[in-house]
Enzyme design. Structure first.
Site, PDB file in Angstrom:
ATOM      1  N   GLY A 176      57.654  35.579  37.845  1.00 10.22           N
ATOM      2  CA  GLY A 176      59.024  35.335  37.419  1.00 10.22           C
ATOM      3  C   GLY A 176      59.099  34.330  36.287  1.00 10.22           C
ATOM      4  O   GLY A 176      58.227  34.268  35.432  1.00 10.22           O
ATOM      5  N   LEU A 177      60.166  33.529  36.290  1.00 12.46           N
ATOM      6  CA  LEU A 177      60.427  32.520  35.258  1.00 12.46           C
ATOM      7  C   LEU A 177      60.535  33.151  33.875  1.00 12.46           C
ATOM      8  O   LEU A 177      60.074  32.589  32.882  1.00 12.46           O
ATOM      9  CB  LEU A 177      59.339  31.434  35.259  1.00 12.46           C
ATOM     10  CG  LEU A 177      59.218  30.603  36.543  1.00 12.46           C
ATOM     11  CD1 LEU A 177      58.062  29.610  36.423  1.00 12.46           C
ATOM     12  CD2 LEU A 177      60.505  29.888  36.856  1.00 12.46           C
ATOM     13  N   CYS A 178      61.132  34.345  33.806  1.00 14.77           N
ATOM     14  CA  CYS A 178      61.311  35.016  32.517  1.00 14.77           C
ATOM     15  C   CYS A 178      62.738  35.554  32.401  1.00 14.77           C
ATOM     16  O   CYS A 178      62.958  36.666  31.919  1.00 14.77           O
ATOM     17  CB  CYS A 178      60.281  36.122  32.316  1.00 14.77           C
ATOM     18  SG  CYS A 178      60.086  37.261  33.696  1.00 14.77           S
ATOM     19  N   GLY A 179      63.692  34.754  32.861  1.00  9.54           N
ATOM     20  CA  GLY A 179      65.090  35.129  32.699  1.00  9.54           C
ATOM     21  C   GLY A 179      65.441  36.385  33.477  1.00  9.54           C
ATOM     22  O   GLY A 179      65.000  36.599  34.603  1.00  9.54           O
TER      23      GLY A 179
END
Length: 294
Positions: free
Chosen positions: A89-92
């Site tokens: 994750g951590l990609c908007g």
């Protein structure tokens, strides 16, 4: 109201988070260039493959020599969805946008009375879709241990899909991924790969004018080998496009997170300084009041 110690601890915590997001942004920027070059390099090959398929399809005229992977089963009762997302994750909203497109497609198919089967490539898409459609998921392809995507990864997925088709497991297969446009733009895309949709509208497919081609061996034999390869090529392109889109989205998300952390640090610092000044002023007043009392 938070104490001065609590404010100091929170400022230190946000600064530590800001360092992490800044480092992740720099890592994503470094990986983005290689991923973008790989995705852009795969596009001409994929488009040329579509042009060759279009020429052979015109030559064969959709006759009986055409393999089932191109003509289909003649039904559209069972649909297989290959949903490609990122492993992390951590990609908007990168993963959620692909999953939303797949979810909308699933709802339309179910409303029409179709049967749906799903193959998830990537952990995030699997986590999102299993909440509503766990019973429809046939398999989850895990690529977390793969450092650099290769054609072998896509070919393994394509072989599983073709084997399932040959066993009569589905009629139509649709590939879901995010097409990389720029760092701030990734377009969720749905592409039908079985029956193979020949790219007859591509410029490359019509650039030959009225040229007549002769094929050796027969076009049907060529298609029997070319269409499975084309399915693997399209899946490989989808994986590369996703890799580039993921890095672009992560770079943007981490840049925004770094900026937000900076804004939060500024607000907390102002609050800390005001509270500290008020406490100092209060202590001075108490000292002066005590001196005057004497």
């Amino acid at each position: 109201m938070a104490s001065l110690k609590d404010l100091r601890n929170r400022i230190a915590s946000v600064k530590a988070t800001q360092k992490i997001t800044k480092a992740m942004q720099m890592v994503a920027a470094a990986k983005l260039r290689r991923a973008q070059e790989a995705a852009e390099a795969a596009r001409p090959y994929s488009e040329r493959m579509g042009a060759v398929l279009a020429n052979i399809t015109q030559a064969i005229g959709g006759g009986g020599d055409a393999p089932a992977l191109m003509t289909g089963t003649g039904r559209d009762d069972v649909h297989l969805l290959i949903v490609c997302t990122a492993e992390r994750g951590l990609c908007g909203g990168f993963n959620s946008q692909i999953a939303r497109l797949a979810r909308d497609h699933i709802r339309r198919l179910l409303a029409d009375g179709k049967q749906v089967k799903i193959i998830c490539v990537g952990k995030k898409g699997y986590d999102i879709l299993r909440r509503e459609y766990a019973s429809m998921i046939l398999e989850r392809v895990d690529l977390r241990e793969v450092k650099t995507l290769g054609f072998a990864n896509a070919d393994a997925i394509a072989r599983k899909v073709i084997h399932l088709f040959n066993e009569g497991g589905f009629d139509i297969c649709t590939l879901f991924y995010s097409q990389f446009k720029s760092v701030i733009s990734q377009v969720p895309t749905a592409q039908q790969i079985i029956p193979a949709a020949a790219g007859s509208t591509a410029p490359e497919a019509t650039s030959g004018g009225n040229a007549v081609y002769e094929y050796e061996p027969e076009p049907g034999e060529i298609l029997s080998d070319l269409i499975p390869r084309n399915i693997a090529v399209q899946i490989f392109r989808a994986l590369l496009e996703n890799a580039a889109g993921e890095m672009g989205a992560k770079m943007s998300a981490m840049d925004n997170a770094t900026r937000n952390a900076g804004d939060m640090i500024n607000k907390l610092s102002i609050t800390y300084n005001r509270q500290r000044q008020a406490q100092i002023t209060k202590e001075l007043i108490e000292i002066i009041s005590g001196a005057e009392a004497l």
